[in-house]
Write a protein that holds these residues in place. Structure first.
Motif, mmCIF file in Angstrom:
data_model
loop_
_atom_site.group_PDB
_atom_site.id
_atom_site.type_symbol
_atom_site.label_atom_id
_atom_site.label_comp_id
_atom_site.label_asym_id
_atom_site.label_seq_id
_atom_site.Cartn_x
_atom_site.Cartn_y
_atom_site.Cartn_z
ATOM 1 N N SER A 27 0.806 -1.210 0.000
ATOM 2 C CA SER A 27 0.000 0.000 0.000
ATOM 3 C C SER A 27 0.843 1.264 0.000
ATOM 4 O O SER A 27 0.408 2.299 -0.484
ATOM 5 N N SER B 252 4.892 -0.739 8.242
ATOM 6 C CA SER B 252 4.261 0.368 7.535
ATOM 7 C C SER B 252 2.747 0.296 7.654
ATOM 8 O O SER B 252 2.040 0.918 6.880
ATOM 9 N N ASP B 253 2.254 -0.477 8.609
ATOM 10 C CA ASP B 253 0.821 -0.635 8.764
ATOM 11 C C ASP B 253 0.448 -0.393 10.211
ATOM 12 O O ASP B 253 1.168 -0.804 11.127
ATOM 13 N N SER B 254 -0.684 0.257 10.415
ATOM 14 C CA SER B 254 -1.038 0.640 11.781
ATOM 15 C C SER B 254 -1.259 -0.572 12.681
ATOM 16 O O SER B 254 -1.101 -0.479 13.888
ATOM 17 N N ALA C 194 5.292 -1.602 16.332
ATOM 18 C CA ALA C 194 4.678 -0.282 16.196
ATOM 19 C C ALA C 194 4.480 0.045 14.729
ATOM 20 O O ALA C 194 5.367 -0.185 13.901
ATOM 21 N N GLY C 195 3.299 0.573 14.419
ATOM 22 C CA GLY C 195 3.018 0.994 13.055
ATOM 23 C C GLY C 195 3.543 2.390 12.821
ATOM 24 O O GLY C 195 3.525 3.228 13.720
ATOM 25 N N MET C 196 4.035 2.625 11.618
ATOM 26 C CA MET C 196 4.572 3.940 11.283
ATOM 27 C C MET C 196 4.260 4.274 9.834
ATOM 28 O O MET C 196 3.927 3.405 9.046
ATOM 29 N N GLY C 197 4.418 5.541 9.509
ATOM 30 C CA GLY C 197 4.185 5.998 8.153
ATOM 31 C C GLY C 197 5.366 5.702 7.246
ATOM 32 O O GLY C 197 6.426 5.258 7.695
ATOM 33 N N ALA C 198 5.184 5.965 5.958
ATOM 34 C CA ALA C 198 6.164 5.556 4.956
ATOM 35 C C ALA C 198 7.539 6.176 5.178
ATOM 36 O O ALA C 198 8.568 5.504 5.005
ATOM 37 N N LYS D 114 0.478 2.729 20.898
ATOM 38 C CA LYS D 114 1.728 2.599 20.159
ATOM 39 C C LYS D 114 2.084 1.124 20.030
ATOM 40 O O LYS D 114 2.611 0.694 19.015
ATOM 41 N N LEU E 121 -10.224 -3.005 3.875
ATOM 42 C CA LEU E 121 -9.956 -1.578 3.702
ATOM 43 C C LEU E 121 -10.495 -1.046 2.371
ATOM 44 O O LEU E 121 -10.061 -0.014 1.880
ATOM 45 N N ARG F 47 -12.110 -2.382 11.899
ATOM 46 C CA ARG F 47 -12.463 -0.974 11.737
ATOM 47 C C ARG F 47 -13.826 -0.826 11.082
ATOM 48 O O ARG F 47 -14.163 -1.572 10.170
#
Lengths: 164, 455
Positions: free
Chosen positions: B36, B120-122, B135-139, B220, B349, B368
């Protein structure tokens, strides 16, 4: 002066850019045009460089998608002031150089479409109804923001800012 | 001073005496990247001036979020991803159809307990299922971690969640974690680590359900204490300080439903009874495992789903898919009228495999229910356990699954008939192709599913 766009609590990243408009669904050159397309139709057309988003608690919760922040950066959003931020969203903003600042007062003081000015040095968001006080940004994040984002910081310094 | 799990792990990896609130620079034991965000990750690495990732043996790459590719644009992005994986020489690569990144990361053993893993995924919090700080993080954060093998973290405060008792038949660990979200709220664990006590004996899959859903509270990380995978040093000290404590008595727990459009808008199932459902989604890293599919097959007991309802089944990984195929569970679900999708994120999603139309109502076993999450912004998503999903598929409405599990065959048919009759006319009745007799469906279900299925 710039315009304030006011949002409520728990604004999730699916509201900022829905997953179906991810860059790799619609292309790198188009995804930002879908910013707030469900939650605030017309936003992407009307927003001007330097405009400020104002929100409540937990701004940017949900999916870790950085393209939600990248869309705001592409549209020139000049900063986000909210009561609190979701953690991944906060990091993404710091990394991409969008000032993210906490304020308990902004969301009650500022109304949608108000003329506002974000003054990070004075630590206030100026608005017609008065100045909303901002919480100080942590030095570590501030150094990255001042460099324009983490990529620019690392290119210049080769490593993370020094920890206290 | 006494330390929480998060403080112990982050102290150990950073080499500092880390306390909640401190910033640390932490080496990562693995970085997870998925389709993604691959374009942004590659761009981030390029912008950082790095040609190579810091350690190819510690990078795992997945094609799962929109897989197999639903559009030419996505297909092109996947092509770019594969080319990058090949150029980098990354061996830990799972292509479309292998499954959801988190399921594979845990079940194939890529998550080392007591280490920091960023993804890279929440829902990278899922790695806490085996005692890792995921922990999920942004690109861009991921690009930085790929370049340096390190990340910066604020040491989180911790919230202690303690489970006691055993859930009754028809109540699952999904209900337990939704009950916790109901208690804590979508931002009640913001920046925090949720520590689960009383969950160490749960199957690994249930622990993934717990740890992964801590994301929905803003956490987190979410870590299960005392997992079989954890090293001896990995336990929270007696007297460690917690920002909040929640105790849930599983023996008193009712099936839970999250009402759209908030994950923390959770009610006992009794408050949602009769809500018409058009689509049932059984899958995701939260509930796409063999046990979940078995629970649905066991509840169906050889019955076909309601003619106006669509049931989408997406196993969380090829391993889960094949196990469910081998024991007859997938045959039972297909014969009941379910559509079996290839392993991956599926419609969770809203990108592929049966997305929702405006005004459609979905009962999803995923994590979700935000507006627009699974397709149209005008669709509604209720979240529930696989048992609730099974009953929604059978009847076309939300109902308490427990009477269905206890009912005799005659009582079950009567229950289903009554609920179907009460359901307002929606959708269109589909003829189910194929010619499985009930006996065959039953035998398929039985071969896979003992009727006294584990709860």
């Amino acid at each position: 002066m710039s315009r304030a766009w006011v949002f409520g609590d728990d604004l999730d990243t699916d509201q900022i850019v829905p997953g179906r408009y991810a860059p790799f669904m619609v292309g790198q050159d188009k995804f930002h045009l879908y910013a707030f397309c469900d939650a605030r139709p017309g936003f992407a057309k009307e927003v001007r460089a330097g405009d400020i988003l104002v929100g409540g608690e937990n701004f940017g919760c949900g999916s870790s998608r950085e393209y939600a922040v990248a869309a705001l950066a592409k549209l020139g959003v000049g900063g986000i002031v909210a009561k609190s931020f979701a953690r991944i969203f906060f990091r993404n903003c710091v990394n991409l150089g969008i000032p993210v600042v906490e304020s308990d007062e902004a969301s009650t003081l500022v109304h949608d479409a108000d003329e506002v000015a974000l003054d990070l040095v004075a630590g206030v968001l100026r608005s017609p109804a008065g100045d909303a006080r901002l919480r100080p940004v942590a030095p570590f994040a501030r150094e990255i923001l001042d460099a324009g984002g983490v990529v620019a910081y690392l290119r210049a310094h080769g490593d993370f800012p020094k920890l206290a | 001073m006494a330390k929480t799990l998060a403080e112990k792990i982050l102290s150990r990896v950073s080499g500092r005496d880390a306390r909640a609130g401190d910033l640390v620079i932490a080496p990562v034991s693995r970085v997870m990247v998925h389709d993604s965000v691959i374009d942004a990750v590659i761009a981030g690495l390029r912008d950082l001036g790095r040609d190579r990732v810091w350690d190819t043996s510690r990078v795992a790459v997945f094609v799962d979020h929109a897989a197999p590719a639903p559009t030419p644009v996505v297909a092109d992005s996947h092509r770019v991803l594969r080319e990058w994986v090949r150029q980098q020489g990354i061996a830990t690569f799972y292509d479309a159809g292998e499954g959801v990144c988190h399921q594979i990361m845990v079940e194939e053993g890529y998550c080392e307990a007591g280490t920091v893993i960023v993804g890279s995924d929440s829902h990278s919090n899922s790695y806490g299922a085996v005692g890792a700080f995921g922990a999920g993080m942004g690109a861009t954060d991921i690009a930085v971690a790929l370049a340096l093998g390190r990340t910066w973290l604020r040491v989180p405060e911790s919230i202690k969640v303690t489970f006691t008792g055993r859930p009754r038949k028809g109540v699952t660990i999904k209900d337990a974690i939704m009950r916790v979200v109901r208690e804590i709220g979508t931002d009640g664990a913001r920046y925090a680590c949720v520590e689960f006590h009383g969950a160490s004996a749960l199957p690994q899959g249930d622990r993934i359900t717990l740890a992964g859903m801590t994301t929905e509270m803003g956490a987190k990380a979410g870590i299960v204490v005392g997992t079989p995978e954890a090293p001896d040093w990995l336990f929270p000290d007696h007297g460690a300080a917690y920002a909040n404590e929640v105790r849930i008595d599983l023996s008193a727990l009712e099936p839970q439903i999250a009402v759209p459009p908030r994950v923390d808008q959770v009610v006992d199932v009794s408050e949602a009874v009769g809500q018409p459902i058009d689509v049932v989604f059984l899958g995701s890293c939260t509930n796409g495992r063999l046990v979940d599919m078995r629970q649905v097959a066991a509840t169906l007991r050889g019955r076909r789903i309601a003619p106006e309802v669509r049931l989408e089944v997406v196993p969380a990984s090829r391993r889960q898919f094949e196990d469910a195929m081998a024991d007859g569970t997938l045959l039972a679900l297909s014969a009941a009228g379910g559509v079996i999708g290839s392993s991956g994120c599926g419609p969770c999603l809203g990108r592929t495999g049966g997305v929702l139309a405006g005004s459609e109502v979905c009962l999803s076993t995923a994590n979700r229910n935000y507006r627009g999450r699974m397709g149209s912004a005008d669709a509604s998503i209720y979240l529930g356990s696989p048992y609730v999903a099974a009953v929604a598929a059978l009847t076309g409405v939300i109902d308490d699954p427990r009477p269905y599990l206890e009912a005799t065959d005659e009582e079950l048919d009567a229950l289903i008939a009554r609920r179907r009759a009460e359901r307002p006319g929606r959708g269109a009745a589909s003829v189910r192709s194929g010619d499985r007799s009930r006996e065959l469906m039953l035998s398929a279900a039985r071969s896979g599913v003992a009727m006294e299925i584990d709860d």
